[in-house]
Design a protein around this motif. Structure first.
Motif, mmCIF file in Angstrom:
data_model
loop_
_atom_site.group_PDB
_atom_site.id
_atom_site.type_symbol
_atom_site.label_atom_id
_atom_site.label_comp_id
_atom_site.label_asym_id
_atom_site.label_seq_id
_atom_site.Cartn_x
_atom_site.Cartn_y
_atom_site.Cartn_z
ATOM 1 N N THR A 14 19.842 32.164 60.194
ATOM 2 C CA THR A 14 20.069 32.229 58.850
ATOM 3 C C THR A 14 18.956 31.490 57.772
ATOM 4 O OG1 THR A 14 20.985 29.959 58.320
ATOM 5 C CG2 THR A 14 22.409 31.728 59.003
ATOM 6 N N LEU A 15 18.886 32.080 56.652
ATOM 7 C CA LEU A 15 17.890 31.700 55.694
ATOM 8 C C LEU A 15 18.652 31.273 54.248
ATOM 9 C CD1 LEU A 15 15.314 34.592 55.535
ATOM 10 C CD2 LEU A 15 15.132 32.543 56.911
ATOM 11 N N LEU A 16 18.375 30.098 53.794
ATOM 12 C CA LEU A 16 19.037 29.798 52.455
ATOM 13 C C LEU A 16 17.928 30.293 51.358
ATOM 14 C CD1 LEU A 16 20.909 28.364 50.732
ATOM 15 C CD2 LEU A 16 19.645 26.150 51.000
ATOM 16 N N ILE A 17 18.655 31.046 50.506
ATOM 17 C CA ILE A 17 17.568 31.759 49.352
ATOM 18 C C ILE A 17 18.069 31.268 48.020
ATOM 19 C CG2 ILE A 17 16.976 33.937 48.448
ATOM 20 C CD1 ILE A 17 16.217 33.428 51.337
ATOM 21 N N GLY A 18 17.104 30.626 47.370
ATOM 22 C CA GLY A 18 17.186 30.373 46.051
ATOM 23 C C GLY A 18 16.871 31.837 45.099
ATOM 24 N N GLU A 19 17.727 32.221 44.493
ATOM 25 C CA GLU A 19 17.566 33.512 43.945
ATOM 26 C C GLU A 19 16.913 33.457 42.696
ATOM 27 O OE1 GLU A 19 20.806 36.484 43.992
ATOM 28 O OE2 GLU A 19 22.051 35.079 44.963
ATOM 29 N N LYS A 22 12.176 22.470 46.538
ATOM 30 C CA LYS A 22 11.955 22.678 48.156
ATOM 31 C C LYS A 22 11.900 21.305 48.813
ATOM 32 C CE LYS A 22 7.081 21.884 47.983
ATOM 33 N NZ LYS A 22 5.707 22.404 48.490
ATOM 34 N N ASP A 23 11.825 20.258 48.089
ATOM 35 C CA ASP A 23 11.815 18.830 48.668
ATOM 36 C C ASP A 23 13.085 17.991 48.476
ATOM 37 O OD1 ASP A 23 9.006 19.030 49.577
ATOM 38 O OD2 ASP A 23 8.447 18.297 47.387
ATOM 39 N N GLU A 24 13.948 18.739 47.592
ATOM 40 C CA GLU A 24 15.105 18.258 47.165
ATOM 41 C C GLU A 24 16.302 18.699 47.686
ATOM 42 O OE1 GLU A 24 15.629 17.583 42.975
ATOM 43 O OE2 GLU A 24 13.673 16.962 42.674
ATOM 44 N N ILE A 25 16.418 19.873 48.440
ATOM 45 C CA ILE A 25 17.248 20.701 48.732
ATOM 46 C C ILE A 25 18.185 20.374 49.856
ATOM 47 C CG2 ILE A 25 15.841 21.918 50.947
ATOM 48 C CD1 ILE A 25 18.102 23.759 48.030
ATOM 49 N N ASN A 26 17.746 19.286 50.341
ATOM 50 C CA ASN A 26 18.676 18.356 51.606
ATOM 51 C C ASN A 26 19.706 17.576 50.704
ATOM 52 O OD1 ASN A 26 17.789 20.247 54.012
ATOM 53 N ND2 ASN A 26 16.257 18.711 53.957
ATOM 54 N N GLN A 27 19.162 17.004 49.838
ATOM 55 C CA GLN A 27 19.904 16.150 48.971
ATOM 56 C C GLN A 27 20.809 16.649 47.713
ATOM 57 O OE1 GLN A 27 16.314 15.574 49.645
ATOM 58 N NE2 GLN A 27 16.979 14.730 51.659
ATOM 59 N N ILE A 28 20.752 17.716 47.453
ATOM 60 C CA ILE A 28 21.222 18.158 46.128
ATOM 61 C C ILE A 28 22.562 18.943 46.302
ATOM 62 C CG2 ILE A 28 19.068 18.236 44.935
ATOM 63 C CD1 ILE A 28 19.120 21.185 45.371
ATOM 64 N N ASP A 29 23.389 18.898 45.547
ATOM 65 C CA ASP A 29 24.474 19.704 45.135
ATOM 66 C C ASP A 29 24.221 20.910 44.521
ATOM 67 O OD1 ASP A 29 27.132 20.769 44.765
ATOM 68 O OD2 ASP A 29 27.740 19.268 43.396
ATOM 69 N N LEU A 30 24.209 22.076 45.391
ATOM 70 C CA LEU A 30 23.744 23.464 45.044
ATOM 71 C C LEU A 30 24.611 23.925 43.710
ATOM 72 C CD1 LEU A 30 23.205 25.396 48.334
ATOM 73 C CD2 LEU A 30 21.432 23.757 47.191
ATOM 74 N N ASP A 31 25.866 23.737 43.586
ATOM 75 C CA ASP A 31 26.565 23.766 42.725
ATOM 76 C C ASP A 31 26.265 23.396 41.170
ATOM 77 O OD1 ASP A 31 28.117 25.391 44.340
ATOM 78 O OD2 ASP A 31 29.924 24.490 44.528
ATOM 79 N N ALA A 32 25.491 22.254 41.327
ATOM 80 C CA ALA A 32 25.155 21.589 40.088
ATOM 81 C C ALA A 32 24.006 22.093 39.397
ATOM 82 C CB ALA A 32 25.053 20.095 40.405
ATOM 83 N N TYR A 33 23.529 23.210 39.895
ATOM 84 C CA TYR A 33 22.086 23.816 39.275
ATOM 85 C C TYR A 33 22.290 25.109 38.791
ATOM 86 C CZ TYR A 33 18.748 20.434 41.455
ATOM 87 O OH TYR A 33 18.129 19.391 41.532
ATOM 88 N N ILE A 34 21.600 25.251 37.850
ATOM 89 C CA ILE A 34 21.779 26.714 37.067
ATOM 90 C C ILE A 34 21.248 27.957 38.049
ATOM 91 C CG2 ILE A 34 21.538 25.502 34.893
ATOM 92 C CD1 ILE A 34 18.573 26.906 34.777
ATOM 93 N N PHE A 35 20.884 27.571 39.064
ATOM 94 C CA PHE A 35 20.266 28.658 39.871
ATOM 95 C C PHE A 35 21.397 29.238 40.796
ATOM 96 C CE2 PHE A 35 16.702 25.826 39.547
ATOM 97 C CZ PHE A 35 15.787 26.826 38.586
ATOM 98 N N ASP A 36 21.289 30.406 41.380
ATOM 99 C CA ASP A 36 22.261 30.979 42.209
ATOM 100 C C ASP A 36 21.551 30.821 43.678
ATOM 101 O OD1 ASP A 36 23.989 31.735 40.556
ATOM 102 O OD2 ASP A 36 23.361 33.765 40.143
ATOM 103 N N PHE A 37 22.548 30.580 44.737
ATOM 104 C CA PHE A 37 21.776 30.226 46.052
ATOM 105 C C PHE A 37 22.800 31.140 47.165
ATOM 106 C CE2 PHE A 37 21.320 26.611 43.745
ATOM 107 C CZ PHE A 37 19.778 26.089 44.229
ATOM 108 N N THR A 38 21.960 31.750 47.942
ATOM 109 C CA THR A 38 22.784 32.655 49.165
ATOM 110 C C THR A 38 22.239 32.399 50.379
ATOM 111 O OG1 THR A 38 23.232 34.493 47.258
ATOM 112 C CG2 THR A 38 23.487 35.129 49.686
#
Length: 370
Positions: free
Chosen positions: A295-300, A311-327
């Motif tokens: 799998t690949l985690l994509i920041g759209e 890139k350096d925060e991706i393991n510690q952040i809540d993806l739903d709290a960002y304005i970006f979409d992730f797939t």
């Protein structure tokens, strides 16, 4: 898709209020020949002269000048450009770009910002990258003496239709506006015959992008009469969130604004006449943030700077709290990819948080995706 729960909505009321202040004739650019604007006038900003590009909370005037400056740099043509960004409080922050044919000086002047640092700083850079995504375009200075990873964002144009609560449009055209294309009712009427209108979200997104580039929310002085009785007339009503914007003009209007809106209308008409699939292919474009198993985690729709921040925060952040979409893309030969790659993938079905890949390829970061 892991959708954002927090996003920045378009400040429609603010934009309409400021729009009338953002147009008008100013002083000529003394370095106009270098910038490519020999006969053009400058934008009017109180207390600031010779403004080429004006950004009022996302409503941007003069984008064609930004493009010309970028093209000049790619061809080693010495040029200069002045950009003004309005703060929320309405204070102008000035960015002056000076390119001498070899290097770029980016000067920031915040002395007019009552809540800013009040400083003038200069960053020397090597080039500018134009990074085009489906929902945004960024102009980023690279090889700079200051800034994260030697980068400095000059201007970003956002045209993400999905960030709006509502975006629909109604276009009437003809000698008497007898034809109509209406996305609110999903109908197209020509020669008194009405049929179902099928416009994929990607087409509506492209229309929204073109409207943003035309700065459709600003006041426009469009021609509504023509010497010829056979001239095509246009009426465009845009429904955006809780507001509406109406524009009327004739094909005889050869002004820059008239030509822009005629091209937009022609694009809508052309697309309404095509046979579109009701279930078009879904594509994902973005940067690889994680490679794991198959799998690949994509920041759209990230740009270069967005990727560097995440890139350096991706393991510690809540993806739903960002304005970006992730797939999360499944079924990928991950040997061919690494973090930092920009990819475009066609996926099966709709686009939830996880999707199976049908086709995937790497892109150059500045690849133009429409």
């Amino acid at each position: 898709m892991l959708k954002k729960v927090i996003f920045i909505t378009l400040l429609i009321i603010v934009i309409f209020t400021l729009a009338a202040c953002n147009t008008g004739k100013g002083e000529m650019n003394s370095a106009g020949t270098a910038s490519g604007f020999r006969d053009s006038t400058k934008l009017s900003v109180k207390g600031v002269k010779n403004v080429d590009v004006l950004n009022s909370h996302g409503s941007i005037e003069g984008l064609e000048r930004m493009k010309i400056f970028y093209d000049n740099m790619q061809n080693a043509v010495p040029s200069d450009l002045r950009i003004v960004h309005y703060t929320i409080e309405g204070d102008p922050i000035v960015t002056d770009l000076t390119y001498n044919g070899e290097s770029l000086d980016v000067k920031y002047d915040s002395t007019r910002d009552a809540f800013g640092s009040g400083e003038i700083t200069t960053n020397r850079c090597g080039n500018i990258v134009e990074e085009v995504n489906p929902t945004n375009t960024s102009y980023i200075a690279v090889d700079c003496t200051n800034g994260p990873n030697g980068m400095d964002e000059i201007l970003q144009i956002n045209y993400n239709m999905s960030q709006q609560d509502l975006f629909e449009f109604e276009l009437k055209y003809g000698t008497n506006n007898e034809n109509e294309i209406n996305t609110k009712t999903n109908t197209v009427t020509k020669e008194s015959n009405s049929n179902k209108l099928v416009l994929p979200a990607s087409i509506k997104q492209e229309v929204y992008k073109r409207l943003v580039y035309a700065n459709y929310l600003a006041e426009k002085d469009l021609e509504t009469t023509c010497k010829s009785n056979e001239s095509i007339n246009y009426f465009l009503k845009v429904f955006i969130n809780g507001g509406e914007r109406e524009l009327s003009w004739t094909a005889c209007d050869q002004s820059p604004d008239g030509e822009k809106f005629t091209k937009i209308a022609d694009y809508i008409i052309e697309q309404s006449e095509k046979k579109h699939s009701e279930n078009p292919q879904i594509t994902v474009l973005g940067y690889v943030l994680q490679v794991k198993d198959d799998t690949l985690l994509i920041g759209e729709d990230l740009n270069m700077l967005d990727y560097e921040w995440l890139k350096d925060e991706i393991n510690q952040i809540d993806l739903d709290a960002y304005i970006f979409d992730f797939t999360i893309l499944e079924g990928v030969n991950t040997v061919d990819f690494q973090t930092g790659d920009k990819i475009q993938a066609t996926i099966e079905g709709s686009k939830p948080g996880r999707a199976k890949v049908k086709d995937i390829k790497k892109l150059d970061f500045s690849t133009n995706s429409n």
